[in-house]
Design a protein around this motif. Structure first.
Motif: not given
Lengths: 543, 99, 631
Positions: A364-365, A437-438, A440-441, A444-445, A451-452, A455, A534, C185, C188, C192-193
């Motif tokens: 969703x992000x 940023x959204x 990327x996050x 990344x998740x 994601x890395x 960046x 998470x 990073x 992020x 995630x954590x």
């Protein structure tokens, strides 16, 4: 019958286009003002849409008495009954915001291009270039708006393709006369760019047409009567009445995706964009990248994901890789450009990579970020490109090497250029940061490595923006730049609101995200995806 | 006489006609060769009608004759017009439609 | 009280907005307006400080959420402030030193036609820096983090007409962006954590996450800190950043912004404490940088670049201390504050010298200035004594504690770190004595400037000397004040925690050793630059000297590997895009065109050749039909 607000929003610019085109030859100032008035009327209607749209509500009963779904303000009429083609309009949160973006940018594009057609006026009195320029812009706006509104695949396809015609003439017919090889060379370059634009998009469109027909065949086969209605197909699939075989679904998905990837544009289908944006005048370049291209990424969200959720998931790894390549490749090529407008074009390719990445991260992000990115990218590129256009019109050259020390001569121009550039490199505090940023996050998740890597794009973005700024604006004042006037009132009236909007959305994006959020959640549920949890997931509870 | 022999004759006539169409340049001669091919076909039709013992082939032969007659009218008119305008009936000279 | 926190940030932000958009009307009053707003911010800080002192140690933190910033699905970022003792320390340092430097700039920039903009940028910097230290979540911190980067970019490149300044500004921003990548990073990873990146749940529950994740987060935070605080390997920008006006160097590149990395590590202490491997990385970076910066500082003849090397080295001390964990956090911050005073003072002194010497920066062309600029001499001298750790002055207390803490780390590691810190102290004494001797002592080595004018050194105006005097007071007394009754330790302990290490050597031994190396460093410098006359052009020097002059070849490495490599990469990519990606498309178009050209030849206009193809086609069709029958 309910008030046809959506039809009207698309019809007003179309009527405006006809009216503007009909203005007689000697009255070109009147034509400009008329076109501007129509674009402002469209903006007003888009604002009404925003107000009438209820972010929390799911659906109103449509005029044909019907379907529940994410769409509001719907209109539905039979059109070509034999083939199940319907005139079906409806907006969800994403569409209503993008319509507002398009309607907002068009007046600025017109104001910025106020004198773009003037040099052509002397050639022939019968051709009426000014009327043509503004009428074409309005025509594009009408088609873009209806593409955002259409919920019938066939209806969408028609306007998605028809958009190419006015765009072709806008790219091929009007240039900034700032080419390297003189007037004849410029004309040749322009027509090359216009033909390239047309061919690329036509090929994409034709493949999509095959997929559209394929979709009809599948629905006709399984439902008895064929349909192009997004709602009907989605509901039939949900109810289990329509079961598209895996291979068929994938093939259809690819057909649709190809067209949108050309439009977006995604690597390696991107090479038309630098040509088109480089050769067109700056306002038309903004029209391409900030308005028209958004239809491509929007359609990925609306059609690819919703019609073919399984195939979308299947294709995700490849698309993520392609968008990563777009991000880095576009940015690296932007660094290597010698032409200001081509630089912005490659930067846009990099940004479109982010948008596609966000869409296919399936979080969703990521998707909220991607939709917000479409808006922010539109505004930030408009700011940067339009100022670049003002700069180019002063010096008559697009080459970076021809500038230097502009900051000393025209500080306001340089300042706005810097703000546009900083927005492009996603500086926090300006709108694009939030969306980037959204994305990327969100990426990344689900895909930490992707994601890395993405960046890295933020470092490269800083590189191309700052190199551009350094080479053009700083350093000793070049002889040809001396005496360059600063921004005029009209130009400032174009740039200042855009910058204000960038600041506002950077600090307080909530009004926009609130409208986008339910639509994104709906799309997420369509593809049966939930956000990754998470590791330490009782944090909120502990709070 | 074995009717199959008429078929051999039809094939021979057809070949002569085809060769004429391919080899000759004069439009009139080519036209005559086309007629020859048509008549070879007619002969074949009639022969087949005889072999199968029904009238279908003969009916088609009549059709062919009618069509051929109509064709002669149009074709000759064209050839005469071309000859008038360019003083030649050679088909190689009429290449205006070529790009 | 909560509302005041917002105002604290808002005041300089307002100043930046007004000054940057205000137009020429504000050209005259702008500098004073900017200074006033900085002072307002400082006053608010003092009010909040007084309020905080009135409360017990554990209840001093203030939290306020201003508005929801990015509410998207499970992702929530707020604009919210968290003011505790740690951020309070920074607020006072930033606004206090900031106000002084605003005041100084009024004099320093008096003749610059773009001074209104200069003060706008300075105010922007203050706002961003305050946001950085007051944010209650990492994303908002990131906004401040990049905001100070932007202000730094604008101010380094303030004299944009100089290509060197524009290049330096760009370099600073780019290197910082590499660090920022680390920070984003890290955010992020935190998201995630933990599903959030607010300080409160992340830092209080850090140990719930696995050590691997925390190590990754900590290393990324370290990367960010390296970029912002000019630590090896991202230190290369700081020397070039001296292209900016001197007040900027004092405020941003000495006292405040470059210490943001130390703040970040200290703030994220809970994460680092749970990731020992990352802490090892932190202390390594700190130790390496403190020596690196010191060595570079020894070789530079440009007074500001020598001081920049020193800044790098001193921040190395702070990072080292912060990497030691709870043993060192408090001392890292204490050194940060005292360093803020004396380094800002030293830079302002350097600016004052340059002001009097027609903007000459080469120390070999100074000499004997003490009689011409007495106030500058005294304040600079006090700063000098403070930085080398002269007993009783600020630097003595803070640096000594760090060296002790390094030894207290224990084991071989402790010996290595302690040794490095001691060696660094010796080199510090050496290069600072060198700066002092070259500038204020010896014979006059003044040279005419570019226009052929000989400098006429004179004392600077009151607006410049007053800030220098105030900072000199700080350099002298701050350390002592902090150390009496462990005031500073008790102040910060509720936030950062503290524990005494088990030092293998006693505190007294460490102090004695520090004194010995200090004397050695000063003596060597005296032998080289005090006793003998100094040549105006620098001698060739040893291999190490030459390398140190070029920042230990790090820039050359960057140039060859990154700049050249990058140029080749982009150039070849441009080529690939043009000839390969576009080539495929154009090639397709060309081959379609070629094919149709060949097909066109078949239409030769000869009726007989069409007839042949007709017969041929008929023959093929018949043959095919027969073949089908046969099969």
């Amino acid at each position: 019958m309910a008030f046809p607000l959506l039809t009207l929003t698309a019809a007003i610019p179309a009527v405006g286009a006809v009216a503007t085109a009909a203005v007689p030859a000697g009255r070109r100032t009147a034509a400009k003002w008329l076109a501007l008035a129509f674009s402002l009327a469209t903006l007003a209607l888009a604002a009404v849409q925003l107000v009438r749209f209820d972010p929390g509500g799911t659906s109103q009963a449509s005029s044909s008495g019907g379907a529940k779904g994410p769409f509001q303000l719907t209109e539905s009429h039979a059109w070509i009954a034999d083939f199940g083609v319907r005139y079906e309009l409806g907006v969800d949160g994403i569409a209503v915001v993008l319509i507002a973006l398009a309607a907002l940018l068009i007046p600025f594009i017109m104001l910025a291009g106020w004198h773009d057609a003037d040099p052509l006026e002397t050639r022939s009195s019968r051709w009426r270039p000014t009327q043509g320029f503004f009428a074409l812009i309005l025509m594009v706006e009408a088609m873009v708006v209806i593409s955002f509104e259409a919920t019938d695949v066939f209806l969408f396809y028609i306007f998605f393709e028809a958009m190419l015609i006015p765009m072709y003439f806008l790219i091929g017919g009007f240039g900034d006369g700032a080419a390297e090889h003189g007037e004849a060379g410029a004309a040749a370059q322009r027509s090359y760019a216009a033909v390239k634009f047309l061919l690329y998009n036509l090929v994409g469109g034709l493949i999509m047409l095959a997929a559209v027909i394929g979709l009809y065949a599948v629905t006709a086969d399984q439902l008895g009567t064929g349909t192009f209605s997004l709602q009907e197909i989605v509901q039939a699939r949900a109810a289990g009445k329509l079961d598209i075989a895996t291979t068929t679904e994938r093939a259809l998905f690819l057909g649709f995706f190809f067209a949108f990837a050309v439009k977006a544009p995604l690597w390696p289908l991107h090479t038309w964009l630098p040509n088109a944006m480089g050769e067109a005048t700056a306002p038309v370049a903004v029209l391409i990248t900030a308005v028209v291209d958004k239809v491509g990424t929007f359609a990925m969200l609306r059609f690819c994901l919703q019609l073919f959720p399984e195939a979308s998931k299947w294709a995700t790894p490849v698309i993520v890789v392609l968008s990563l390549i777009s991000i880095l490749y576009g940015a690296l090529l932007a660094v290597g450009q010698r032409d200001i407008k081509r630089l912005v074009a490659y930067a846009s390719i990099s940004h479109f990579g982010f948008i596609v990445l966000g869409i296919f991260a399936m979080t969703s992000q990521g998707q909220s970020g991607a939709t917000l990115y479409m808006v922010n990218h539109g505004v930030s590129t408009a700011a940067l490109m339009l100022v670049a256009g003002f700069l180019i019109s002063r010096r008559g050259s697009r080459l970076i090497a021809d500038y230097g020390g502009v900051q000393k001569v025209a500080p306001v121009l340089a300042g706005t250029f810097l703000v546009g550039g900083l927005a492009t490199l996603s500086l926090p505090g300006l709108a694009p940061f939030v969306s980037e940023f959204l994305v990327l996050v969100g990426t990344f998740s689900r895909y930490p490595v992707a994601g890395g890597i993405a960046t890295l794009g933020i470092v490269l973005a800083a590189l191309y923006v700052l190199v551009l700024y350094q080479r053009t604006m700083t350093g000793p004042v070049k002889e040809e730049v001396r005496g360059m006037p600063d921004l005029r009132a009209r130009e400032l009236a174009v740039v200042a609101p855009l910058i204000a909007l960038l600041l506002f959305l950077g600090v307080y994006p909530k009004p926009v995200t609130e409208i986008l959020d339910p639509a994104v959640r709906h799309t997420m549920s369509q593809v049966h995806q939930a956000d990754p949890k998470p590791d330490v997931n009782d944090v909120e509870a502990a709070k | 006489m074995n009717p199959v022999n008429y078929l051999y004759l039809a094939a021979l006539l057809f070949t002569i006609g085809a060769a004429g169409v391919l080899i000759r340049r004069n439009a009139i001669v080519i036209f005559m060769c086309v007629e020859l091919m048509l008549n070879a076909c007619n002969l074949a039709f009639v022969t087949f009608a005889r072999l199968h013992g029904n009238l279908d082939g003969q009916i088609i032969a009549f059709f062919t004759m009618v069509v051929a007659a109509a064709e002669v009218v149009v074709g000759l008119a064209i050839i005469v017009t071309i000859f008038r305008s360019r003083h030649s009936a050679s088909v190689d000279d009429a290449g205006l439609l070529k790009l | 009280m909560e509302n005041l926190i917002g105002l604290l940030v808002l005041a300089p932000l307002l100043g930046a907005g007004v000054l940057l958009c205000g137009g020429r009307r504000l050209d005259r009053s702008g500098p004073w307006l900017g200074t006033l707003l900085a002072a307002v911010s400082f006053a608010l800080g003092v009010v909040l400080f007084a309020d905080m002192l009135g409360k017990g140690g554990e209840e001093r933190a203030l939290d306020v959420t201003v508005f929801q910033w990015v509410p998207v699905g499970g992702f929530r970022a707020d604009v919210g402030f968290h003011l505790d003792q740690l951020s309070m320390t920074f607020v006072l340092l930033i606004t206090g030193v900031g106000s002084l430097i605003h005041l100084y700039s009024v004099g320093y920039m008096a003749h610059d036609e773009r001074k209104r903009r200069f003060f706008g940028y300075l105010n922007l910097f203050l706002a961003a820096m305050l946001l950085l230290v007051l944010a209650d979540n990492y994303l908002l911190l990131y906004v401040g983090w990049e905001g100070v980067g932007l202000a730094s970019y604008l101010l380094i490149g303030f004299w944009q007409h100089k290509p060197s300044a524009a290049t330096a500004a760009k370099k600073a921003f780019l290197v910082n962006r590499v660090g920022d990548m680390g920070l984003s990073i890290a955010i992020m990873l935190l998201f995630t954590t933990f599903g959030t990146f607010a300080f409160d749940p992340v830092l209080t529950r850090a140990t719930d996450a696995g050590e691997g994740k925390l190590t990754a987060v900590a290393l990324m935070l370290l990367l960010a800190a390296c970029g912002k605080s000019a630590q090896v390997p991202l230190q290369s920008w700081l020397g070039d950043a001296m292209e900016g006006p001197t007040p900027v160097s004092a405020l941003i590149h000495a006292a405040t912004m470059v210490t943001a990395g130390v703040y970040l590590i200290t703030r994220s202490g809970a994460v680092f404490d749970a990731a020992p491997d990352a802490q090892t990385a932190v202390v390594t970076v700190g130790a390496v940088t403190l020596l690196f910066g010191a060595i570079v500082g020894c070789a530079k003849d440009d007074i500001k670049k020598a001081l920049a090397g020193s800044t790098m080295s001193q921040i190395g001390y702070m990072i080292l201390a912060a990497g030691l964990g709870p043993i060192g956090y408090v001392f890292a911050i204490m050194h940060l504050v005292t360093h803020g005073f004396f380094k800002a003072g030293l830079f302002l002194g350097a600016g004052s010298v340059m002001h009097g010497m027609n903007d000459e920066v080469d120390m070999r062309r100074y000499g004997g200035l003490r009689t011409y600029m007495p106030v500058t001499f005294v304040t600079f001298g006090l700063g000098y004594l403070a930085i080398i750790g002269f007993p009783g002055l600020s630097g003595f207390f803070s640096k000594d504690k760090i060296i002790e803490a390094a030894f207290a780390k224990g084991g071989t590691e402790g010996w290595i770190l302690g040794g490095a810190a001691l060696l660094g102290a010796a080199i510090t004494a050496y290069y600072m004595t060198r700066v002092m001797l070259l500038t204020f002592f010896g014979e006059k080595r003044w040279q005419p400037d570019a226009e052929g004018e000989m400098p006429h050194p004179h004392e600077s105006p009151r607006t410049m000397t007053v800030p220098m005097i105030v900072l000199a007071f700080g350099s002298v007394f701050a350390g002592g004040l902090f150390s009496i009754n462990d005031t500073f330790l008790k102040w910060l302990e509720p936030v950062t925690g503290h524990e005494e290490g088990h030092s293998p050597v006693s505190a007294l031994t460490v102090t004695a050793a520090t004194m010995v190396v200090l004397v050695i460093g000063v003596a060597i410098a005296w032998a080289q630059y005090g006793r003998r006359p100094v040549p105006v052009t620098a001698p060739r020097g040893s291999l190490l000297t030459r390398a140190a002059r070029r920042d230990l070849l790090q820039d050359d490495f960057n140039h060859v590997v990154l700049v050249r490599g990058g140029e080749h990469l982009t150039r070849s990519l441009v080529y690939v895009d043009h000839s390969l990606v576009d080539g495929v498309v154009n090639g397709t178009a060309a081959s379609v065109g070629g094919l149709s050209g060949r097909m066109r030849k078949l239409q030769n206009g000869y009726a007989r050749s069409y007839a042949v193809s007709m017969f041929g086609g008929a023959a093929v069709l018949i043959a095919a039909t027969l073949l089908m029958r046969a099969v």
